[in-house]
Design a protein around this motif. Sequence first.
Motif, PDB file in Angstrom:
ATOM      1  N   GLY A 109       5.298  39.833   2.936  1.00 37.31           N
ATOM      2  CA  GLY A 109       6.233  38.709   2.896  1.00 37.31           C
ATOM      3  C   GLY A 109       5.984  37.816   1.693  1.00 37.31           C
ATOM      4  O   GLY A 109       6.938  37.406   1.002  1.00 37.31           O
ATOM      5  N   ILE A 110       4.715  37.535   1.414  1.00 36.66           N
ATOM      6  CA  ILE A 110       4.383  36.731   0.232  1.00 36.66           C
ATOM      7  C   ILE A 110       4.819  37.449  -1.046  1.00 36.66           C
ATOM      8  O   ILE A 110       5.368  36.840  -1.974  1.00 36.66           O
ATOM      9  N   VAL A 113       8.626  37.202  -1.545  1.00 40.36           N
ATOM     10  CA  VAL A 113       8.990  35.859  -2.015  1.00 40.36           C
ATOM     11  C   VAL A 113       8.683  35.718  -3.502  1.00 40.36           C
ATOM     12  O   VAL A 113       9.495  35.195  -4.286  1.00 40.36           O
ATOM     13  N   THR A 116      11.179  37.739  -5.596  1.00 35.57           N
ATOM     14  CA  THR A 116      12.469  37.052  -5.693  1.00 35.57           C
ATOM     15  C   THR A 116      12.413  35.905  -6.692  1.00 35.57           C
ATOM     16  O   THR A 116      13.335  35.704  -7.491  1.00 35.57           O
ATOM     17  N   LYS A 117      11.304  35.156  -6.666  1.00 39.06           N
ATOM     18  CA  LYS A 117      11.145  34.040  -7.601  1.00 39.06           C
ATOM     19  C   LYS A 117      11.091  34.542  -9.038  1.00 39.06           C
ATOM     20  O   LYS A 117      11.681  33.935  -9.950  1.00 39.06           O
TER      21      LYS A 117
END
Length: 322
Positions: A109-110, A113, A116-117
């Motif tokens: 999950g990290i 994220v 995506t960033k």
Amino acid sequence: MLATLINWLSDPNMQWILMGSLLLGLGSGVIGSFTFLRKQSLLGDALAHAALPGICIAFMLSGVKSIGLFMIGAVVAGVVATFGIHAITRYSRIKQDAALGIVLSVFFGIGVVMMTKIQHSGNGNQSGLDKYMFGQAASMMLSDVYLVGIVSLILVAVCTLLFKEFKLVSFDPGFARGMGLRVGLLEQLLLLMTVIAVVVGIQAVGVVLVAALLITPAVAARYWTDALSVMVILAGLFGALSGVTGTLISGTLSNLPTGPVTVLAATSLFVVSAVFAPNRGLVAKLVRRLRQRNDLRRSFESAVVDMPGISQRTQAAERSAD
């Protein structure tokens, strides 16, 4: 399609990529054999997903796509994930399988994220970084192929040199400890090699499916033999064949990621092994069951004929019928 394949194979860069995929599958299959025997199949999946934030952090710090830097970041993330799994199982009542699931989901999950960033950061160098999700062997540079090949050969060489020690640790760690072997050090070495094999395979197979390349060839090889040495060799061959097949198909067909195709190739080998292996395959088991049933029926018929009372009544019935 045949012409495209011939043109693709005639390219020297593509030949090196094929060689890198072959060596990658070979190393993954060999390491995966010990991971499978030690019942740590899910550990490879957890380490693969945990490597994603390490790759993202390495890119954010350096700003360039370098498989060497990505390997360092992924190895660090894998080591942190390993310590996290150990801490959860040691200082809580949570079992290892649940700890693996927790670490896998949190780290992945990290990583998503962060990915995506990075994609929305406007950095032009991030183009193609998403290939690490599902793999794209054709995007490897020649230097990347060299690195993957060298690391895979080192993994195979270490397994060859320490084969007896790894065999004892995998089957009977208590006996190995009684012989004076440093079981803890050997287990940590196997774990580190698993992390490295996972990290090396990310470029070609991706973080989502690299665990399948680690475990599936070993499981397929287990159907063919009971000898560990033969199993390790077969697992390496199955992994190499899967890597080459996945790279060939993904290279000749546009917009097809390498990871899923490679995993499908490994799964096909597993299905063939599960069905047609001489001793453990489904066909062999069915044949043995039919033979046992026929032998039991013949034994029963011969036993009935040999019984005196039944034999006399049978003969009388035959005479009256005549």
